[in-house]
Design a protein around this motif. Structure first.
Motif, mmCIF file in Angstrom:
data_model
loop_
_atom_site.group_PDB
_atom_site.id
_atom_site.type_symbol
_atom_site.label_atom_id
_atom_site.label_comp_id
_atom_site.label_asym_id
_atom_site.label_seq_id
_atom_site.Cartn_x
_atom_site.Cartn_y
_atom_site.Cartn_z
ATOM 1 N N ARG A 1 10.458 -11.687 44.732
ATOM 2 C CA ARG A 1 11.020 -12.355 45.896
ATOM 3 C C ARG A 1 11.320 -11.320 46.975
ATOM 4 N NH1 ARG A 1 9.350 -15.664 43.096
ATOM 5 N NH2 ARG A 1 10.235 -17.673 42.464
ATOM 6 N N MET A 2 11.316 -11.790 48.236
ATOM 7 C CA MET A 2 11.677 -10.943 49.367
ATOM 8 C C MET A 2 13.193 -10.803 49.404
ATOM 9 S SD MET A 2 10.608 -9.211 52.001
ATOM 10 C CE MET A 2 8.986 -9.803 52.487
ATOM 11 N N LYS A 3 13.671 -9.569 49.637
ATOM 12 C CA LYS A 3 15.111 -9.329 49.668
ATOM 13 C C LYS A 3 15.405 -8.105 50.529
ATOM 14 C CE LYS A 3 14.882 -9.256 45.298
ATOM 15 N NZ LYS A 3 15.267 -9.267 43.888
ATOM 16 N N GLN A 4 16.700 -7.884 50.797
ATOM 17 C CA GLN A 4 17.125 -6.745 51.600
ATOM 18 C C GLN A 4 16.813 -5.454 50.862
ATOM 19 O OE1 GLN A 4 18.517 -7.240 54.615
ATOM 20 N NE2 GLN A 4 18.802 -5.093 55.139
ATOM 21 N N ALA A 5 16.234 -4.495 51.568
ATOM 22 C CA ALA A 5 15.879 -3.218 50.953
ATOM 23 C C ALA A 5 17.117 -2.340 50.811
ATOM 24 C CB ALA A 5 14.809 -2.502 51.780
ATOM 25 N N TYR A 6 17.268 -1.740 49.655
ATOM 26 C CA TYR A 6 18.387 -0.844 49.365
ATOM 27 C C TYR A 6 17.906 0.590 49.530
ATOM 28 C CZ TYR A 6 22.112 1.452 46.713
ATOM 29 O OH TYR A 6 23.141 2.274 46.318
ATOM 30 N N ARG A 7 18.500 1.330 50.461
ATOM 31 C CA ARG A 7 18.044 2.674 50.788
ATOM 32 C C ARG A 7 18.648 3.712 49.837
ATOM 33 N NH1 ARG A 7 19.816 2.961 56.881
ATOM 34 N NH2 ARG A 7 21.558 1.859 55.944
ATOM 35 N N VAL A 8 17.799 4.557 49.295
ATOM 36 C CA VAL A 8 18.230 5.622 48.386
ATOM 37 C C VAL A 8 17.586 6.929 48.845
ATOM 38 C CG1 VAL A 8 18.206 6.488 46.031
ATOM 39 C CG2 VAL A 8 18.474 4.042 46.447
ATOM 40 N N PRO A 9 18.371 7.970 49.162
ATOM 41 C CA PRO A 9 17.774 9.260 49.531
ATOM 42 C C PRO A 9 16.901 9.807 48.414
ATOM 43 C CG PRO A 9 20.095 9.195 50.120
ATOM 44 C CD PRO A 9 19.827 7.959 49.311
ATOM 45 N N PHE A 10 15.894 10.600 48.794
ATOM 46 C CA PHE A 10 14.917 11.106 47.838
ATOM 47 C C PHE A 10 15.580 11.821 46.660
ATOM 48 C CE2 PHE A 10 11.564 11.221 51.322
ATOM 49 C CZ PHE A 10 10.970 10.086 50.836
ATOM 50 N N GLU A 11 16.510 12.762 46.961
ATOM 51 C CA GLU A 11 17.007 13.647 45.913
ATOM 52 C C GLU A 11 18.511 13.522 45.701
ATOM 53 O OE1 GLU A 11 15.836 17.583 46.840
ATOM 54 O OE2 GLU A 11 13.729 17.231 46.407
ATOM 55 N N ARG A 12 19.088 12.397 46.047
ATOM 56 C CA ARG A 12 20.532 12.287 45.915
ATOM 57 C C ARG A 12 20.980 12.518 44.475
ATOM 58 N NH1 ARG A 12 23.493 6.833 47.718
ATOM 59 N NH2 ARG A 12 23.350 7.837 49.754
ATOM 60 N N ASN A 13 20.295 11.927 43.523
ATOM 61 C CA ASN A 13 20.697 12.030 42.120
ATOM 62 C C ASN A 13 19.665 12.769 41.274
ATOM 63 O OD1 ASN A 13 23.125 10.520 42.471
ATOM 64 N ND2 ASN A 13 21.921 8.636 42.521
ATOM 65 N N SER A 14 18.878 13.634 41.899
ATOM 66 C CA SER A 14 17.915 14.408 41.129
ATOM 67 C C SER A 14 18.649 15.486 40.316
ATOM 68 C CB SER A 14 16.888 15.061 42.056
ATOM 69 O OG SER A 14 17.517 16.023 42.894
ATOM 70 N N ASP A 15 18.006 15.976 39.273
ATOM 71 C CA ASP A 15 18.621 17.003 38.432
ATOM 72 C C ASP A 15 18.907 18.275 39.227
ATOM 73 O OD1 ASP A 15 18.507 15.305 36.281
ATOM 74 O OD2 ASP A 15 16.575 16.071 35.555
ATOM 75 N N ARG A 16 18.022 18.606 40.167
ATOM 76 C CA ARG A 16 18.226 19.810 40.966
ATOM 77 C C ARG A 16 19.507 19.721 41.795
ATOM 78 N NH1 ARG A 16 17.309 21.687 46.025
ATOM 79 N NH2 ARG A 16 16.632 19.617 46.703
ATOM 80 N N VAL A 17 19.728 18.574 42.444
ATOM 81 C CA VAL A 17 20.922 18.405 43.272
ATOM 82 C C VAL A 17 22.177 18.373 42.410
ATOM 83 C CG1 VAL A 17 22.083 16.847 44.870
ATOM 84 C CG2 VAL A 17 19.634 17.248 45.103
ATOM 85 N N LYS A 18 22.111 17.730 41.264
ATOM 86 C CA LYS A 18 23.281 17.694 40.372
ATOM 87 C C LYS A 18 23.665 19.098 39.912
ATOM 88 C CE LYS A 18 22.500 13.013 38.610
ATOM 89 N NZ LYS A 18 22.179 12.173 37.424
ATOM 90 N N ASN A 19 22.666 19.897 39.589
ATOM 91 C CA ASN A 19 22.949 21.276 39.169
ATOM 92 C C ASN A 19 23.542 22.086 40.312
ATOM 93 O OD1 ASN A 19 21.960 20.799 36.568
ATOM 94 N ND2 ASN A 19 19.876 21.407 37.128
ATOM 95 N N GLN A 20 23.082 21.835 41.532
ATOM 96 C CA GLN A 20 23.637 22.551 42.680
ATOM 97 C C GLN A 20 25.100 22.174 42.913
ATOM 98 O OE1 GLN A 20 20.938 21.617 45.875
ATOM 99 N NE2 GLN A 20 19.680 23.450 45.506
ATOM 100 N N ARG A 21 25.451 20.917 42.655
ATOM 101 C CA ARG A 21 26.857 20.501 42.796
ATOM 102 C C ARG A 21 27.739 21.251 41.800
ATOM 103 N NH1 ARG A 21 25.408 14.095 42.752
ATOM 104 N NH2 ARG A 21 24.515 13.945 44.856
ATOM 105 N N VAL A 22 27.268 21.348 40.564
ATOM 106 C CA VAL A 22 28.035 22.062 39.544
ATOM 107 C C VAL A 22 28.184 23.530 39.925
ATOM 108 C CG1 VAL A 22 28.086 22.757 37.122
ATOM 109 C CG2 VAL A 22 27.326 20.459 37.734
#
Length: 200
Positions: free
Chosen positions: A100-121
């Motif tokens: 079905r057609m619905k509102q698109a939910y925007r997600v940044p490319f690397e928000r929850n990637s392993d690389r970004v998570k490691n950088q937060r730590v």
């Protein structure tokens, strides 16, 4: 025995016109059963081809029907022999598969990637290390307020019960860069910049 009498011997009773039609069909075609249902248009896509079409939407929830139409016509591997397909047919296939057609939910490319998570730590650990040093220090935080000029679709398709997700790139043009000191609390503006400036 007349045709009317023959029709009255069965339940429910048949008219003599129906009896005459049954006898005529038996004489001409040697059958008394009804013909199996038929007619109508033949199926355009096979089960495997419909599954391939559905996979296009699963891979890209905001793909347009015209883009699907173009890919189907140009793909000689999965859709061999399909030279034309209407947008209504594509939409009907997707609806049959619970899309079905619905509102698109925007997600940044690397928000929850392993690389970004490691950088937060690593960032948090580095702050702890700096604060544990005996030498006085001042931490300055840098942030930017920006906007993205890339146009994107606001609506997409996905299976019922699942979001239509579109991956969006990071900020392409920065509006302003600000710094703030943890100790003094002073704000400093570094002015406007873009990605090329930041990467220098």
């Amino acid at each position: 025995m007349t045709m009317r009498e023959a029709g009255q011997r069965v339940q429910p009773n048949l008219s003599h016109f129906t009896v005459a039609s049954i006898i005529r069909t038996f004489r001409e075609e040697n059958r008394t059963q009804r013909r199996p249902p038929g007619g109508g248009r033949l199926r355009l896509l096979s089960e495997e081809q419909e599954r391939e079409l559905v996979n296009m939407v699963i891979a890209n929830n905001v793909i347009r029907l015209r883009e699907i139409q173009r890919r189907v016509i140009e793909d000689d591997h999965h859709f061999r022999g399909i030279n034309a397909i209407s947008l209504s047919t594509i939409d009907r296939i997707l609806r049959k598969n619970q899309f079905r057609m619905k509102q698109a939910y925007r997600v940044p490319f690397e928000r929850n990637s392993d690389r970004v998570k490691n950088q937060r730590v690593e960032y948090v650990q580095r702050i702890f290390d700096i604060e544990g040093r005996p030498v006085p220090h001042e931490i300055i935080f840098v942030d930017e307020a920006g906007f993205n000029l890339t146009k994107r679709r606001r609506r997409g398709r996905n299976i019922i019960g699942h979001r239509a997700i579109v991956n969006v790139p990071g900020i392409q043009h920065l509006l302003n860069i600000l710094t703030i000191s943890m100790d003094s609390g002073n704000f400093h503006s570094l002015g406007g910049a873009d990605d090329e400036y930041i990467n220098l």
